[in-house]
Structures are given as structure tokens and as C-alpha cells.
Design an enzyme around this catalytic site. Structure first.
Site, short mmCIF file in Angstrom:
data_model
loop_
_atom_site.label_atom_id
_atom_site.label_comp_id
_atom_site.label_asym_id
_atom_site.label_seq_id
_atom_site.Cartn_x
_atom_site.Cartn_y
_atom_site.Cartn_z
N LEU A 216 10.88 1.60 7.13
CA LEU A 216 10.27 2.00 5.87
C LEU A 216 11.06 3.18 5.32
O LEU A 216 11.38 4.10 6.10
CB LEU A 216 8.81 2.42 6.11
CG LEU A 216 8.07 2.80 4.84
CD1 LEU A 216 7.66 1.55 4.08
CD2 LEU A 216 6.84 3.64 5.17
N GLU B 73 11.89 2.95 14.33
CA GLU B 73 11.02 4.04 13.88
C GLU B 73 9.74 4.00 14.71
O GLU B 73 9.66 3.24 15.67
CB GLU B 73 10.73 3.91 12.37
CG GLU B 73 10.05 2.62 11.97
CD GLU B 73 9.88 2.47 10.47
OE1 GLU B 73 9.78 3.48 9.76
OE2 GLU B 73 9.81 1.31 10.00
N TYR C 277 0.83 -1.21 0.00
CA TYR C 277 0.00 0.00 0.00
C TYR C 277 0.86 1.25 0.00
O TYR C 277 2.08 1.19 0.21
CB TYR C 277 -0.96 0.00 1.19
CG TYR C 277 -0.33 0.33 2.53
CD1 TYR C 277 0.48 -0.59 3.19
CD2 TYR C 277 -0.52 1.57 3.13
CE1 TYR C 277 1.06 -0.29 4.42
CE2 TYR C 277 0.06 1.88 4.35
CZ TYR C 277 0.83 0.95 4.99
OH TYR C 277 1.41 1.26 6.19
N LYS D 81 6.38 -1.82 1.98
CA LYS D 81 5.19 -1.23 2.61
C LYS D 81 4.04 -2.23 2.48
O LYS D 81 3.12 -2.08 1.66
CB LYS D 81 4.87 0.14 2.00
CG LYS D 81 4.03 1.01 2.92
CD LYS D 81 4.15 2.46 2.53
CE LYS D 81 3.14 3.36 3.21
NZ LYS D 81 3.16 3.37 4.67
#
Ligand code: PDD
Length: 285
Positions: free
Chosen positions: A205, A181, A33, A148
Site C-alpha cells: 500500500l 509490509e 476504504y 486500498k
């Protein structure tokens, strides 16, 4: 103003959009996505988002040529059809609909392409002025966080933990005590006079906002270190902030029970947020 969906070539009101229960996205989270925002009615950093989507598709061997599919035009048309001043566009591409077997379906199975367009509501101004609280939690994700993927259970559990603690975000901490993250954001800290953030690679990411913040920091001649920091180093940093498409650059003033510095958004965070807003205003993206 309508919320719009696009499913396999057809635009429709969001409420009418459906996919099969045998879609591999539903069965296996076998899909990828992207989330894009608009500024002034234009998709922000669209090329970078579509490039990352191509990377995700390729990594999972989902065969779809986004250029030939015309995805860029579909995003533009979705934004125009919705008519919202600021939109959030969600794109999901799965390996398609097929009987539930783990291995890839028969050659020729068409990927499912879904897009939704909704009104974007950015965090309240007060959050940027006062900063937010975050919690820390173990990073339970798999070893390919650069993809992702819609397989977001670990992120969801982390975000729920944050929500239950009244926090804005959860910082993910790996087995070596390093912050990778946030559950849906990148994270930066300022320490030893430099801006630090985790290095690109399979642990994070490759956030589009992270890339822009790094570019702006370099333009401002701030020393940049793309290296991991431990949770303790984040807690003791001079400044901490989050970055993401809908979050922009958000100051963090508390990590678990630790106040960050004096508990107020720091000067470099403010400077970079300002630079980010000016970059957006320039419009050459
Ligand atoms: N999340 N890290 C993770 C794990 C993310 O899921 C996201 C984005 C980011 C920030 O990336 P970008 O700057 O490209 O938005 C970092 C999206 C917005 C989401 O899942 O809704």
C-alpha cells in the site's frame, strides 16, 4: 460524545447506520476504504488520503467524483459533529447495491458512501518507549496491494496470528522471502547505515505515513533505500520500525524468536519518531 456515521448523504448516530445486504461491499468486498486520523481536531494529511482514495476508486472503475461529492467537507463536518478531541475517520466506498451478480451492476447504480467517526486511541506511550514484538507470516494477498480494497482476509488472518502470539503486528513475507509490509502498517529497517523500506508498487500500500517518514529521513540527510529486504535481513537489522496512520512510527524489538539488535528502540527510529511528532506539531499539512 457521540460516535457518528454518514451513509449516502445523511449523518446519524453510528448505532443507526445500516446498508443493504445486497450491497456489493457486503457481498463481494467490492469497495475501497481510507483511514484518517486527526491531530488537534484537524484531519491529518487529508489531501494525500483523498488522493489515494481516488487512485483506489479509479483502479476498480468505481465512478465517483470525490470533489463534486464534497467528501472533504463531509470529513470536516463529521469530526466537528463527533466532538472528540482526536478522531479516527473511516471512509468506505463500494460499487453500490444491486442483485448479486459478479459482473458490474447496471450503469447508474450509485456507489455506497459510508463514513464513521470514532474516538482515536493511539498505542500506549510504553509501546513507543520499549518497542513491540512482531511475527512473520506468508504474504497471501493478491497482486494489487496498492489498491486500498476492503478485501482484507489475508491481512486479517495475519493480524490474528500476531494477536495469538501476543505480538503487535505480522510482517508479510512474499514467495521470494522478502518482507513486503505489515498487515496494517508499513515497515522500515536500518542496516548498512541506511533506512530501507519496500519500494512503492503493486506489492504494498502506498502508505501516507511511509511517504512522510521518507520525506523526513531525506530532510535529515539519512541515506534512503526503497528496496526490498528479506526476513533474515530484517531480523539482523540494526533497527526496525512500523509506520501507519494510527501507529505513527513504532519501534520493533523482536521478530519471531529473534531479538532486533540490543532489544531496545534504536537511535534513528527515535530520531524519526521525534521528527514525525515535530512535523505534526508544525501543522502545515
Ligand atoms: N492501514 N500497509 C497496510 C497494508 C495498511 O493497511 C496500512 C494502513 C498501512 C499504513 O498506511 P497509512 O500510513 O496510509 O495509514 C500500510 C489502516 C490504518 C487500516 O487498515 O486500518
Amino acid at each position: 460524545m457521540p460516535e457518528i456515521a454518514f451513509v449516502n448523504g445523511v449523518f446519524m448516530p453510528l448505532a443507526e447506520a445500516v446498508v443493504s445486504v445486497e450491497d456489493r461491499g457486503f457481498q463481494f468486498a467490492d469497495g475501497v476504504y481510507e483511514v484518517l486520523a486527526s491531530y488537534g481536531g484537524r484531519p491529518f494529511a487529508q489531501e494525500s488520503h483523498l488522493h489515494r482514495l481516488e487512485h483506489s476508486l479509479k483502479a476498480l472503475h468505481i465512478d465517483l467524483d470525490l470533489g463534486a461529492y464534497g467528501l472533504e467537507g463531509i470529513v470536516r463536518e463529521g469530526m466537528a459533529r463527533s466532538g472528540f478531541a482526536e478522531t479516527m475517520v473511516y471512509i468506505q466506498i463500494t460499487r453500490g447495491t444491486a442483485p448479486r451478480h459478479h459482473e458490474f451492476p447496471a450503469a447508474g447504480t450509485q456507489p455506497t458512501v459510508v463514513m464513521t467517526v470514532k474516538q482515536l486511541r493511539r498505542p500506549a506511550a510504553e509501546r513507543y518507549e520499549k518497542g513491540v514484538k512482531v511475527v512473520s507470516t506468508p504474504d497471501l494477498r493478491w497482486k494489487r496491494c496498492d489498491i486500498k480494497s476492503t478485501s482484507l482476509l489475508a491481512n486479517i488472518l495475519a493480524k490474528q496470528q500476531a494477536a495469538e502470539a501476543g505480538a503487535f503486528e505480522a510482517l508479510l513475507v512474499d514467495g521470494q522471502g522478502r518482507v513486503t509490509e505489515g498487515s496494517s502498517t508499513s515497515v522500515f529497517c536500518v542496516r548498512q547505515g541506511a533506512l530501507w523500506t519496500s519500494p512503492a508498487g503493486p506489492h504494498i500500500l502506498p502508505s501516507i505515513t511511509r511517504g512522510i517518514v521518507l520525506e523526513l529521513a531525506r530532510e535529515l540527510k539519512l541515506p534512503v533505500r526503497e528496496e526490498f529486504c528479506t526476513l533474515e535481513q530484517y531480523q539482523q537489522a540494526d533497527e526496525v520500525f512500523l509506520a501507519g496512520t494510527t501507529t505513527e512510527a513504532m519501534p520493533v524489538v523482536r521478530i519471531d524468536e529473534h531479538q532486533v539488535a540490543d532489544g531496545k528502540p534504536g537511535p534513528l527510529t527515535r530520531q524519526l519518531r521525534q521528527a514525525f511528532l515535530e512535523y505534526v506539531a508544525r501543522g502545515d499539512w
